[in-house]
Design an enzyme around this catalytic site. Structure first.
Site, PDB file in Angstrom:
ATOM      1  N   LYS A   1       0.848  -1.193   0.000  1.00 11.23           N
ATOM      2  CA  LYS A   1       0.000   0.000   0.000  1.00 11.23           C
ATOM      3  C   LYS A   1       0.883   1.243   0.000  1.00 11.23           C
ATOM      4  O   LYS A   1       1.580   1.520   0.972  1.00 11.23           O
ATOM      5  CB  LYS A   1      -0.912   0.038   1.227  1.00 11.23           C
ATOM      6  CG  LYS A   1      -1.978   1.121   1.072  1.00 11.23           C
ATOM      7  CD  LYS A   1      -2.554   1.625   2.364  1.00 11.23           C
ATOM      8  CE  LYS A   1      -1.704   2.612   3.074  1.00 11.23           C
ATOM      9  NZ  LYS A   1      -1.542   3.914   2.380  1.00 11.23           N
TER      10      LYS A   1
ATOM     11  N   CYS B   1      13.638  10.445   6.671  1.00  3.71           N
ATOM     12  CA  CYS B   1      13.570   9.928   8.041  1.00  3.71           C
ATOM     13  C   CYS B   1      14.916  10.044   8.752  1.00  3.71           C
ATOM     14  O   CYS B   1      14.977  10.248   9.946  1.00  3.71           O
ATOM     15  CB  CYS B   1      13.086   8.491   8.039  1.00  3.71           C
ATOM     16  SG  CYS B   1      13.951   7.478   6.855  1.00  3.71           S
TER      17      CYS B   1
ATOM     18  N   GLU C   1      10.427   0.733  10.178  1.00  2.00           N
ATOM     19  CA  GLU C   1      11.437   1.775   9.975  1.00  2.00           C
ATOM     20  C   GLU C   1      10.722   3.084  10.226  1.00  2.00           C
ATOM     21  O   GLU C   1       9.864   3.490   9.440  1.00  2.00           O
ATOM     22  CB  GLU C   1      11.985   1.652   8.545  1.00  2.00           C
ATOM     23  CG  GLU C   1      13.320   2.313   8.381  1.00  2.00           C
ATOM     24  CD  GLU C   1      13.187   3.725   7.874  1.00  2.00           C
ATOM     25  OE1 GLU C   1      13.137   4.641   8.719  1.00  2.00           O
ATOM     26  OE2 GLU C   1      13.122   3.915   6.663  1.00  2.00           O
TER      27      GLU C   1
ATOM     28  N   GLU D   1      10.290  15.304  15.409  1.00  2.59           N
ATOM     29  CA  GLU D   1      10.662  15.194  13.994  1.00  2.59           C
ATOM     30  C   GLU D   1       9.830  16.212  13.201  1.00  2.59           C
ATOM     31  O   GLU D   1       8.600  16.097  13.121  1.00  2.59           O
ATOM     32  CB  GLU D   1      10.355  13.766  13.516  1.00  2.59           C
ATOM     33  CG  GLU D   1      10.772  13.502  12.089  1.00  2.59           C
ATOM     34  CD  GLU D   1      10.495  12.058  11.644  1.00  2.59           C
ATOM     35  OE1 GLU D   1       9.435  11.509  12.008  1.00  2.59           O
ATOM     36  OE2 GLU D   1      11.345  11.497  10.929  1.00  2.59           O
TER      37      GLU D   1
HETATM   38  P1  NAI Z   1       2.145   8.008   8.445  1.00  5.87           P
HETATM   39  O1  NAI Z   1       3.009   7.206   9.308  1.00  5.87           O
HETATM   40  O2  NAI Z   1       0.759   8.304   8.898  1.00  5.87           O
HETATM   41  O3  NAI Z   1       2.003   7.319   7.001  1.00  5.87           O
HETATM   42  C1  NAI Z   1       2.854   6.340   6.480  1.00  5.87           C
HETATM   43  C2  NAI Z   1       2.037   5.244   5.825  1.00  5.87           C
HETATM   44  O4  NAI Z   1       1.267   4.560   6.802  1.00  5.87           O
HETATM   45  C3  NAI Z   1       1.035   5.722   4.797  1.00  5.87           C
HETATM   46  O5  NAI Z   1       1.012   4.805   3.737  1.00  5.87           O
HETATM   47  C4  NAI Z   1      -0.276   5.694   5.553  1.00  5.87           C
HETATM   48  O6  NAI Z   1      -1.403   5.560   4.725  1.00  5.87           O
HETATM   49  C5  NAI Z   1      -0.107   4.491   6.409  1.00  5.87           C
HETATM   50  N1  NAI Z   1      -0.929   4.456   7.626  1.00  5.87           N
HETATM   51  C6  NAI Z   1      -1.411   5.496   8.346  1.00  5.87           C
HETATM   52  N2  NAI Z   1      -2.111   5.045   9.396  1.00  5.87           N
HETATM   53  C7  NAI Z   1      -2.057   3.703   9.355  1.00  5.87           C
HETATM   54  C8  NAI Z   1      -2.570   2.661  10.189  1.00  5.87           C
HETATM   55  N3  NAI Z   1      -3.269   2.918  11.285  1.00  5.87           N
HETATM   56  N4  NAI Z   1      -2.305   1.382   9.860  1.00  5.87           N
HETATM   57  C9  NAI Z   1      -1.582   1.096   8.773  1.00  5.87           C
HETATM   58  N5  NAI Z   1      -1.090   2.034   7.946  1.00  5.87           N
HETATM   59  C10 NAI Z   1      -1.302   3.317   8.237  1.00  5.87           C
HETATM   60  O7  NAI Z   1       2.858   9.347   8.117  1.00  5.87           O
HETATM   61  P2  NAI Z   1       2.182  10.702   7.606  1.00  5.87           P
HETATM   62  O8  NAI Z   1       0.897  10.986   8.292  1.00  5.87           O
HETATM   63  O9  NAI Z   1       2.132  10.638   6.149  1.00  5.87           O
HETATM   64  O10 NAI Z   1       3.232  11.777   8.112  1.00  5.87           O
HETATM   65  C11 NAI Z   1       3.161  12.280   9.439  1.00  5.87           C
HETATM   66  C12 NAI Z   1       4.533  12.444  10.023  1.00  5.87           C
HETATM   67  O11 NAI Z   1       5.146  11.170  10.095  1.00  5.87           O
HETATM   68  C13 NAI Z   1       5.506  13.258   9.194  1.00  5.87           C
HETATM   69  O12 NAI Z   1       5.416  14.609   9.449  1.00  5.87           O
HETATM   70  C14 NAI Z   1       6.816  12.719   9.651  1.00  5.87           C
HETATM   71  O13 NAI Z   1       7.195  13.340  10.847  1.00  5.87           O
HETATM   72  C15 NAI Z   1       6.527  11.284   9.904  1.00  5.87           C
HETATM   73  N6  NAI Z   1       6.927  10.424   8.782  1.00  5.87           N
HETATM   74  C16 NAI Z   1       8.084   9.762   8.894  1.00  5.87           C
HETATM   75  C17 NAI Z   1       8.518   8.982   7.865  1.00  5.87           C
HETATM   76  C18 NAI Z   1       9.792   8.250   7.971  1.00  5.87           C
HETATM   77  O14 NAI Z   1      10.237   7.660   7.000  1.00  5.87           O
HETATM   78  N7  NAI Z   1      10.421   8.225   9.110  1.00  5.87           N
HETATM   79  C19 NAI Z   1       7.792   8.869   6.619  1.00  5.87           C
HETATM   80  C20 NAI Z   1       6.536   9.565   6.614  1.00  5.87           C
HETATM   81  C21 NAI Z   1       6.154  10.325   7.669  1.00  5.87           C
END
Ligand code: NAI
Length: 801
Positions: free
Chosen positions: A191, A299, A265, A396
């Site tokens: 996904k 990240c 990760e 972050e």
């Molecule tokens: P997120 O962690 O919500 O999204 C990442 C993925 O997880 C997306 O594909 C999303 O649809 C999915 N997801 C969301 N809720 C889920 C759930 N309950 N169960 C399974 N999958 C789920 O990140 P988001 O909202 O896009 O970004 C928010 C903050 O997260 C950013 O500002 C940043 O600080 C952090 N982030 C960190 C990342 C990293 O690589 N360390 C990457 C993306 C975001």
């Protein structure tokens, strides 16, 4: 006449746009509306949502919000393809991965442009970094597919893998996850992030054209709800996730007790440490790469600039001058340095955190150069006067925002660097190799770059410590995440469960211990006490529990440990941790041999105790003692051989992969066999430099308490092994919840495993939780336990010309 020097002053960049025609033609061919890609074909679009170009906020396409039944169909397709895919010869699978690498190269320009449009990142980056690295991952993993039978002997695929990826490197994250999964013989349901699903859809379509069998790779689009449906689907055998720590915790809880393999990760707040002898011009370019690359949406971005006091002002001045030259603009313009933030909500989040930084007293500096007035743009930003405890120093931001702090000594730099709940990466800058290699092991981070930053390669593992998650992606270490010992599938776990139920019916000893008989400990008594910090300690409760034999007769008493005893034990384990972790493998081996030898000297006594407690026959009891001795010898043998590796990466450098202990590990040993179960869990942990707080068999704890004197006479430093007796799952839960326990091992009941995995989500400690098999046998793949006992730190150092 105008002089050339003056011309240079007034010269400006003209626009240099990359054509978007091919990408738009692909979108148009699909009428810019997409279903999922399942079983080798497009599904009919369902309820859709818009995907925008964040640099203009203009809609690019509509994609389908995946429902529970969409996920169901995709998992079914993946399951259907599983058997055939896993049965291909390694060479056949290698050829498929190779074909995917070639496919990416062939369509590199289309991928680069589409990615740039969807995500907002500069074409310069997608063209030169994202897409070439995607191809590199498939090449590298074509190699692992080919080498699987020899390099991963006895291991096979996990089955159906659910993968959830973020928006910051949409196609690269796909490659990091899909390439190893397919190489290992798994099938995938992936996904993509809701902001950036397009390159994954294009990839799946082109992969099918390149001959990837239907159902091997399925893409389901949607938001968090779709992700949650994938995580909880019972037909998924493993979840691999990259994204926020917050969602990582939700996933940890959702998979607790399911037996699904899990790798996470997560976020970071990585330090970028500059010592006073560093080459400051190189540092400035390093900072550009650390925090303004991909608009800081990385990240492992070096987002905390830690500068040695004496050079702070000079470096900040240089940085400000450099910031003025960074060009922020349209992502498809080949001459820009920074593009757009991925979405309006992310832009808002960055703005809010920067405002908070000012409220908390930090000084904001932003480049004065123009930023487009429409679309999601944010200028390069630098905060000074930042307090280490402030929000912007801890949270972050995931944007182009650097926060600077100072330190005086190298010790202080380490303390400041590690002052975060995360542990993903670190970058350190000094011309002094001694200093660099002294600091690198002290940093709590899965990746350390010396005089460099944000270097990635398929041959080197990537992943975090602490709340940055667990598991590695890339390199040989990443392949293990997608493999299981042959025969050890989740289906075989169900067999274990059934066997366990049978055993319950015919048990020799009661499975669930009867109500403990507690009595106050007398001043002078023969109750086995607890073992904390190398000393025998009375339990805080002042109570002991009667230990019964099979006929219900009292054979001894053991201290009734509680929360306070565990706190003391964790404290003792921390006090011992640094010395033990930095001791040599040779020393740890010697001590383990010595424990084995001393146990051997008292083998008869231990066997007699086992017979009395468990009702084992003389032969069984002797065998258990002998196996425990052998276990000590086996891990003693490994203690100075569990080496890391030196990864050859295509840069002027190497990545040194070090096996590091995780730290303080909580252990709940199985009920039976009480001695071997206990020894075989603690031996791999202490052999690799961890310290342990262990809860021995609840029914037969005296097998472990008898070891106190063995430890004392074997030169095991106090605090390396701490033992608290009592109700094992109650005490285990306290340990699993404890924020200063860094990993947690459990062997026990199915319900217990779920409780422990749920409890571990607080600080995202790495867990190794198993249901005790019918014969009480303990895992005998020593390498697997050693991998669980260690985490790989990749240290990238300059090397060669
Ligand atoms: P997120 O962690 O919500 O999204 C990442 C993925 O997880 C997306 O594909 C999303 O649809 C999915 N997801 C969301 N809720 C889920 C759930 N309950 N169960 C399974 N999958 C789920 O990140 P988001 O909202 O896009 O970004 C928010 C903050 O997260 C950013 O500002 C940043 O600080 C952090 N982030 C960190 C990342 C990293 O690589 N360390 C990457 C993306 C975001």
């Amino acid at each position: 006449m105008t002089r050339v020097a003056e011309l240079f002053q007034s010269m400006d960049y003209g626009p240099a746009p990359e054509s978007d025609a091919e990408a738009r033609a692909w979108l148009a061919a699909h009428e810019a509306t997409f279903g999922h890609f399942v079983a080798g074909k497009w599904t009919t679009p369902g309820k859709t949502f818009a995907v925008i170009d964040p640099s203009t906020n203009a809609p690019l396409a509509k994609v389908t919000q995946g429902t529970v039944s969409d996920v169901e169909a995709a998992v079914k397709a993946a399951r259907g393809a599983c058997g055939k895919w896993a049965k291909l010869t390694p060479h056949q699978r290698a050829r498929h991965l190779y074909a995917l690498a070639r496919m990416v190269q062939k369509h590199a320009r289309l991928f680069a442009v589409l990615e740039s449009m969807d995500n907002g990142k500069p074409i310069r980056e997608t063209r030169d970094l994202d897409i070439p690295l995607v191809a590199r991952h498939f090449y590298h993993h074509a190699g692992w597919a080919q080498l699987l039978p020899t390099e991963f002997l006895g291991y096979g695929p996990v089955g159906v893998v659910g993968q959830i990826i973020p928006w910051n490197f949409p196609l690269l994250m796909l490659a990091w996850k899909v390439a190893p999964a397919l190489a290992a013989g798994n099938t995938v349901v992936l996904k993509p992030a809701e902001f950036t699903p397009l390159s994954a859809l294009l990839f799946a379509e082109l992969a099918a054209q390149a001959g990837l069998p239907a159902g091997v790779l399925n893409i389901v689009t949607g938001d968090g709800a779709t992700g949650a449906a994938l995580v909880s689907h019972p037909g998924v055998d493993k979840i691999a996730f990259t994204g926020s720590t917050e969602v990582g915790k939700i996933i940890r809880k959702a998979t607790a007790g399911s037996g699904k393999k899990l790798s996470l990760e997560l976020g970071g707040k990585s330090p970028f440490i500059v010592y006073e002898d560093a080459d400051l011009d190189a540092v400035v370019e390093g900072v550009v790469d650390a925090i303004w690359f991909n608009q800081g949406q990385v990240c492992c971005a070096g987002s905390r600039l830690l500068v040695q006091e004496g050079i702070h002002d000079r470096l900040i001045e240089k940085l400000r001058a450099r910031m003025e030259t960074l060009r922020v603009g349209r992502p498809l313009d080949k001459g820009i340095d920074m593009g757009a933030i991925v979405a309006p909500e992310q832009l808002e989040r960055i703005r809010a955190l920067c405002a908070q930084g000012e409220v908390e007293g930090a000084t904001r500096y932003q480049a004065t150069s123009a930023v487009p007035s429409t679309g999601c743009f944010f200028p390069p930003t630098l905060f000074t006067n930042v307090s280490p405890a402030s929000t912007i120093a801890q949270v972050e931001i995931f944007g182009p925002v650097m926060v600077a702090m100072t330190f005086r000594t190298p010790e202080e730099s380490v303390a400041l660097a590690n002052n975060t709940v995360y542990g993903l990466a670190a970058s350190l800058w000094t011309e002094n190799i001694n200093l660099a290699l002294d600091i690198a092991p002290k940093l709590k981070a899965g990746v350390v770059w010396v005089n460099a930053t944000n270097l990635f390669d398929a041959a080197a593992g990537f992943g975090g410590y602490r709340e940055s998650g667990f598991g590695r992606e890339g390199g040989k270490e990443g392949m293990w995440e997608y493999l299981l010992p042959e025969g050890a599938t989740r289906a075989s776990e169900a067999t274990v469960r059934r066997a366990r139920e049978e055993k319950r019916a015919t048990a020799r000893a009661p499975e669930t211990p009867r109500e403990p008989v507690l009595s106050p400990i007398e001043q002078v008594d023969r109750t086995a006490k607890l073992f904390i910090g190398g000393k025998q300690a009375r339990p805080d409760s002042g109570y002991s529990r009667a230990i019964l034999d099979l006929k219900g007769r009292i054979v001894g008493e053991a201290g009734e440990g509680n929360r306070k005893d565990l706190r003391n034990a964790v404290e003792a384990a921390h006090a011992a941790a640094k010395g033990w972790a930095t001791s040599t493998g040779h020393l740890r081996a010697q001590i383990l041999y010595y424990i084995g030898e001393n146990l051997s000297a008292r083998a008869d006594e231990f066997a007699a105790r086992l017979r009395t407690m468990t009702g084992a026959s003389g032969r069984e009891a002797t065998r258990e003692v002998e196996q425990s001795i052998e276990c000590c010898f086996a891990y003693a043998a490994w203690a100075d051989k569990w080496d890391g590796a030196v990864h050859q990466v295509p840069f002027r450098g190497v990545a040194i992969a070090m096996q590091e202990p995780i730290g303080v590990v909580g252990v709940v040993a199985p009920s039976e066999p009480p001695l071997l179960g206990f020894v075989s869990m603690i031996a791999p942990l202490i052999a690799t430099g961890n310290t342990v707080v262990a809860i021995p068999s609840e029914a037969h704890p005296l097998a472990a308490t008898d070891l106190y004197t063995v430890f004392e006479s074997s030169d095991l430093p106090g605090g390396v092994v701490n033992i608290v007796t009592g109700a094992s799952e109650v005490l285990g839960q306290v340990l699993a919840e404890h924020d200063d326990v860094e990993a947690f091992w459990f062997m026990g009941t199915e319900a217990g495993r779920r409780t422990m995995e749920l409890a571990s989500a607080g600080n995202m400690k790495r867990t190794f939780c198993r249901i005790t098999p019918r014969d009480g046998s303990v895992p005998d793949d020593m390498r697997a336990l050693l991998r669980e006992a260690t985490q790989v730190k990749n240290i990238w150092v300059p090397y060669g010309a």
